[in-house]
Enzyme design. Structure first.
Site, PDB file in Angstrom:
ATOM      1  N   MET A  31      -8.758   8.205  10.280  1.00  0.00           N
ATOM      2  CA  MET A  31      -9.362   8.649   9.014  1.00  0.00           C
ATOM      3  C   MET A  31     -10.359   9.777   9.249  1.00  0.00           C
ATOM      4  O   MET A  31     -11.382   9.844   8.567  1.00  0.00           O
ATOM      5  CB  MET A  31     -10.068   7.476   8.318  1.00  0.00           C
ATOM      6  CG  MET A  31      -9.124   6.378   7.932  1.00  0.00           C
ATOM      7  SD  MET A  31      -9.951   5.026   7.111  1.00  0.00           S
ATOM      8  CE  MET A  31     -10.494   4.066   8.501  1.00  0.00           C
ATOM      9  N   ASP A  37       0.821  -1.199   0.000  1.00  0.00           N
ATOM     10  CA  ASP A  37       0.000   0.000   0.000  1.00  0.00           C
ATOM     11  C   ASP A  37       0.859   1.254   0.000  1.00  0.00           C
ATOM     12  O   ASP A  37       2.039   1.212   0.278  1.00  0.00           O
ATOM     13  CB  ASP A  37      -0.821   0.045   1.297  1.00  0.00           C
ATOM     14  CG  ASP A  37      -2.036  -0.835   1.213  1.00  0.00           C
ATOM     15  OD1 ASP A  37      -2.423  -1.186   0.096  1.00  0.00           O
ATOM     16  OD2 ASP A  37      -2.602  -1.167   2.284  1.00  0.00           O
ATOM     17  N   LYS A  75      -2.577   4.249  -3.413  1.00  0.00           N
ATOM     18  CA  LYS A  75      -2.959   5.467  -4.108  1.00  0.00           C
ATOM     19  C   LYS A  75      -1.763   6.397  -4.182  1.00  0.00           C
ATOM     20  O   LYS A  75      -1.146   6.700  -3.190  1.00  0.00           O
ATOM     21  CB  LYS A  75      -4.030   6.153  -3.254  1.00  0.00           C
ATOM     22  CG  LYS A  75      -5.120   6.809  -4.031  1.00  0.00           C
ATOM     23  CD  LYS A  75      -6.037   7.601  -3.128  1.00  0.00           C
ATOM     24  CE  LYS A  75      -6.484   6.868  -1.877  1.00  0.00           C
ATOM     25  NZ  LYS A  75      -7.533   7.568  -1.124  1.00  0.00           N
TER      26      LYS A  75
HETATM   27  N1  SAH Z   1      -4.070  -0.045   9.601  1.00  0.00           N
HETATM   28  C1  SAH Z   1      -3.656   1.302   9.874  1.00  0.00           C
HETATM   29  C2  SAH Z   1      -4.799   2.281   9.739  1.00  0.00           C
HETATM   30  C3  SAH Z   1      -5.353   2.376   8.352  1.00  0.00           C
HETATM   31  S1  SAH Z   1      -6.575   3.596   8.178  1.00  0.00           S
HETATM   32  C4  SAH Z   1      -3.012   1.369  11.261  1.00  0.00           C
HETATM   33  O1  SAH Z   1      -3.105   0.410  12.018  1.00  0.00           O
HETATM   34  O2  SAH Z   1      -2.368   2.379  11.572  1.00  0.00           O
HETATM   35  C5  SAH Z   1      -5.626   5.004   7.707  1.00  0.00           C
HETATM   36  C6  SAH Z   1      -5.621   6.009   8.820  1.00  0.00           C
HETATM   37  O3  SAH Z   1      -4.630   5.667   9.762  1.00  0.00           O
HETATM   38  C7  SAH Z   1      -5.277   7.416   8.390  1.00  0.00           C
HETATM   39  O4  SAH Z   1      -6.398   8.098   7.880  1.00  0.00           O
HETATM   40  C8  SAH Z   1      -4.836   8.013   9.700  1.00  0.00           C
HETATM   41  O5  SAH Z   1      -5.944   8.344  10.497  1.00  0.00           O
HETATM   42  C9  SAH Z   1      -4.144   6.843  10.349  1.00  0.00           C
HETATM   43  N2  SAH Z   1      -2.678   6.875  10.172  1.00  0.00           N
HETATM   44  C10 SAH Z   1      -1.920   6.010   9.494  1.00  0.00           C
HETATM   45  N3  SAH Z   1      -0.612   6.325   9.624  1.00  0.00           N
HETATM   46  C11 SAH Z   1      -0.549   7.400  10.412  1.00  0.00           C
HETATM   47  C12 SAH Z   1       0.504   8.184  10.948  1.00  0.00           C
HETATM   48  N4  SAH Z   1       1.778   7.919  10.684  1.00  0.00           N
HETATM   49  N5  SAH Z   1       0.194   9.232  11.755  1.00  0.00           N
HETATM   50  C13 SAH Z   1      -1.089   9.504  12.055  1.00  0.00           C
HETATM   51  N6  SAH Z   1      -2.126   8.794  11.586  1.00  0.00           N
HETATM   52  C14 SAH Z   1      -1.871   7.754  10.780  1.00  0.00           C
END
Ligand code: SAH
Length: 498
Positions: free
Chosen positions: A171, A35, A57
Site C-alpha cells: 500500500m 473484495d 471498491k
Molecule cells: N492481504 C493482501 C494485502 C492487502 S493490502 C495480500 O496478502 O496480498 C493491499 C495491498 O496489497 C496493495 O496496496 C498492494 O500493495 C498489495 N497488492 C495486492 N495485490 C497485489 C498485486 N497483485 N501486485 C502487487 N501488489 C499487490
C-alpha cells in the site's frame, strides 16, 4: 442453525494461486462476501444459487465501511448461511481479517481461516526476486506504507535499516518517495537495490528495478500504478537473472477470449501459461433447449449416422435424449460423425469413439466426409444448435443423403462485456481477440457495437469464422487446423507481430 464464516485468502490474481482448501470452501458456500481485486475466475467458483455480496471498491464508488462488512458477515451467518469471506492475498496480512474474526467471536459466530498466497511474497517471486537468499540477507519484513489521510508515515526506519534485511512495503506506491527518503535518512546505502512490482503475478505485471537513490524517478517515468509493492534489499539485484515470467512468449500481450466461460478454460489457461494477459469476455452462451417432441418422433426410426458439430452438442444430445424419455441406447448401432477434435474428445468423455472426423474441422468438410462415407440410403441425424450453419445440410441435400436436423441447444449473444471491450479498444490495449466459432464473432460485434476493428489481431479457428471476422473489417489470422493447440501455435509463430 447458525452458519459458519470462513475467511479465505484468494491470492494475488486468479484461481491458479488459490489454495485447494479455499476453492472447496467457495464451492460449498451459501453466501460469499468479496473484495475488489479478487479474480473473476475465482468468483466463477461460487455456486449459482449462493448469495454474492461485493463489498469492494469499484471505480467512483466507495467501498462498504468495515463495520458494515462485519455486520453483513454476522447477518449471513445468523440467517443460517455458510459464508465465505473472500479477501485478496492472505486474509490476515493487512486485510483486517483479525478485526472481522474478533467481531464474529463477539457475536458468537463460529469461524475458520484459510490462508492465502500473499502478494508480499508472490509478486517478488514472479519478478525474479527471492525474498531471502543466504548470500544477501537472512530475514524479510512486510510493512504497511499506508498513512492516515494527511498524516506522516509511522515507520521506524532506523530499526528497519539496522536489520540489513529485505523490506517489502504494501500500500505504498503513493508514498514511495517518503519511504525511500525515510530509509536514506536512516542511513541506508543509496545504491541498495530496490524494485516496484505492479499487478504482481498477473498477465499485465510490470516491474521497475533500480536503487534506493533513483527508484521514484524511474517508477514515475514508467507510470506504474496500484496495486503494487515496493521491495528494498540486495535480493533485488537477482531480478533480471531469475526472471522466468517476463521471458514467457506471450508476456505483455493482452488477449480477449470470447468463447463461453465453461469452455474458455483450456484456451484461457494455456494462454496464461504462456504469459499472456487473458481477459475472459464470453460473447456467447449456449442453452440447451427442449425439443423432445421432435426428437421422440425421429427416434422412432433408426439412424445410421449421428452428426455432432460442437463440444456443447455432446452433453446437449445426452440431455435431450433423457428429456425425450430415452438414453444413449436409443442410438444403439449408429455411427458417430464429429466436426473436429474438440467434439471428438467431448464424445469420448461419454465412452463413445467417433467413427468419422473430417481432415478440416468445419461444416462443409463434415458434410463431404459424411456423403463420401455413407452407403446408399444411409441416413444422418444431425443434433446441433438451432440455426446451425447451412453448409452441412445444403451439401447433404445436394449429395442426396437423407437427414434430419434437430436442435438440441441455442446460442445466445452476451453483451455484458461490451463496455470493457470498448474501453480496451479505445485505449488500444487489446492485442488479440480469439474467435472459436462464427457465433463468437457475431456475439463480439453485438457486444462492442460500432468501433474500429482493425487495431487487433482476430485469431480465428477455421475459414468460416475467419470469413465472418473479415466481413467486419478485422485483421484475421487463421489457425492451420481448427484446434486450440493450432490457434496457440499460430499466435506463437508471430507473437512479435500480434
Ligand atoms: N492481504 C493482501 C494485502 C492487502 S493490502 C495480500 O496478502 O496480498 C493491499 C495491498 O496489497 C496493495 O496496496 C498492494 O500493495 C498489495 N497488492 C495486492 N495485490 C497485489 C498485486 N497483485 N501486485 C502487487 N501488489 C499487490
Amino acid at each position: 442453525m447458525i452458519g459458519k464464516v470462513t475467511l479465505v485468502g484468494a491470492g494475488p490474481s486468479g484461481k491458479w494461486l488459490l489454495t485447494l482448501k479455499g476453492a472447496e470452501a467457495i464451492q460449498k458456500a451459501d453466501a460469499v462476501v468479496y473484495d475488489r481485486l479478487v479474480g473473476e475466475d475465482i468468483l466463477d467458483l461460487i455456486p449459482p444459487e449462493a448469495e454474492r455480496i461485493n463489498v469492494g471498491k469499484e471505480n467512483n464508488h466507495h467501498p462498504v465501511p468495515q463495520h458494515e462488512i462485519n455486520e453483513i458477515l454476522v447477518r449471513c451467518a445468523k440467517a443460517g448461511k455458510n459464508t465465505v469471506r473472500l479477501k485478496g492475498g492472505d486474509c490476515y496480512l493487512f486485510g483486517r481479517g483479525g478485526e472481522e474474526c474478533e467481531h464474529l467471536l463477539k457475536n458468537g459466530v463460529p469461524f475458520a481461516v484459510v490462508p492465502g498466497v500473499t502478494s508480499a511474497l508472490a509478486a517478488p517471486a514472479f519478478a525474479g526476486i527471492p525474498v531471502t537468499h543466504r548470500d544477501y540477507c537472512s530475514s524479510v519484513h512486510i510493512i504497511t506504507a499506508h498513512a492516515r489521510a494527511g498524516k506522516a508515515l509511522e515507520i521506524d526506519f532506523d530499526s528497519l535499516v539496522k536489520l540489513n534485511a529485505t523490506l517489502v512495503f504494501l500500500m505504498g506506491l503513493t508514498a514511495l518517495e517518503q519511504v525511500l527518503s525515510g530509509l536514506r535518512k536512516a542511513g541506508i546505502a543509496p545504491e541498495t537495490p530496490a524494485a516496484v512490482v505492479e499487478n504482481g503475478t498477473r498477465g499485465n505485471q510490470r516491474k521497475v528495478v533500480s536503487t534506493v537513490a533513483d527508484l521514484t524517478e524511474k517508477v514515475r517515468a514508467a507510470g506504474l500504478h496500484s496495486p503494487a509493492i515496493i521491495i528494498v534489499g540486495r535480493v533485488c539485484s537477482l531480478s533480471d537473472s531469475l526472471d522466468w515470467f517476463t521471458p514467457l512468449p506471450l508476456h505483455g500481450k493482452t488477449i480477449a477470449v470470447t468463447r463461453p466461460r465453461e469452455r474458455a478454460g483450456t484456451l484461457a489457461d494455456k494462454l496464461r501459461d504462456l504469459g499472456a494477459n487473458v481477459v475472459e469476455c464470453p460473447c456467447i452462451e449456449t442453452h440447451e433447449i427442449d425439443n423432445s417432441a421432435a426428437l421422440k418422433a425421429v427416434l422412432a426410426q433408426h439412424w445410421d449416422w449421428v452428426a455432432l458439430t460442437s463440444p456443447a452438442g455432446v452433453p446437449a444430445m445426452v440431455h435431450a435424449l433423457r428429456a425425450a424419455g430415452h438414453d444413449m441406447r436409443a442410438l444403439y448401432g449408429s455411427k458417430f460423425a464429429v466436426i473436429g477434435s474438440g467434439t471428438k474428445k467431448a464424445l469420448e468423455a461419454y465412452g463413445i469413439s467417433a467413427d468419422l472426423c473430417p481432415a478440416v474441422f468445419d461444416g462443409a468438410h463434415l458434410a463431404k466426409a459424411l456423403a463420401d462415407s455413407a452407403k446408399p440410403s444411409e441416413r444422418v441425424l444431425i443434433l446441433r444448435a438451432e440455426q446451425g450453419a447451412q453448409e452441412l445440410t445444403q451439401i447433404l441435400s445436394e449429395r442426396g443423403v437423407p437427414f434430419a436436423d434437430i436442435a438440441t441447444y441455442e446460442t445466445i449473444y452476451r453483451t455484458d462485456k461490451g463496455e470493457q471491450l470498448r474501453e480496451m479498444l479505445s485505449e488500444g490495449t487489446l492485442d488479440c481477440v480469439t474467435f472459436t466459432s462464427l457465433s463468437t464473432v457475431e456475439g463480439f460485434v453485438q457486444a462492442v457495437g460500432a468501433a474500429d476493428y482493425t487495431d487487433f489481431t482476430a485469431l480465428c479457428i477455421g475459414e468460416q469464422t475467419a470469413a465472418a471476422a473479415r466481413a467486419h473489417g478485422m485483421r484475421v489470422k487463421i489457425a492451420k487446423n481448427a484446434t486450440i493447440d493450432d490457434m496457440i501455435a499460430c499466435l506463437l509463430e508471430e507473437s512479435d507481430h500480434v
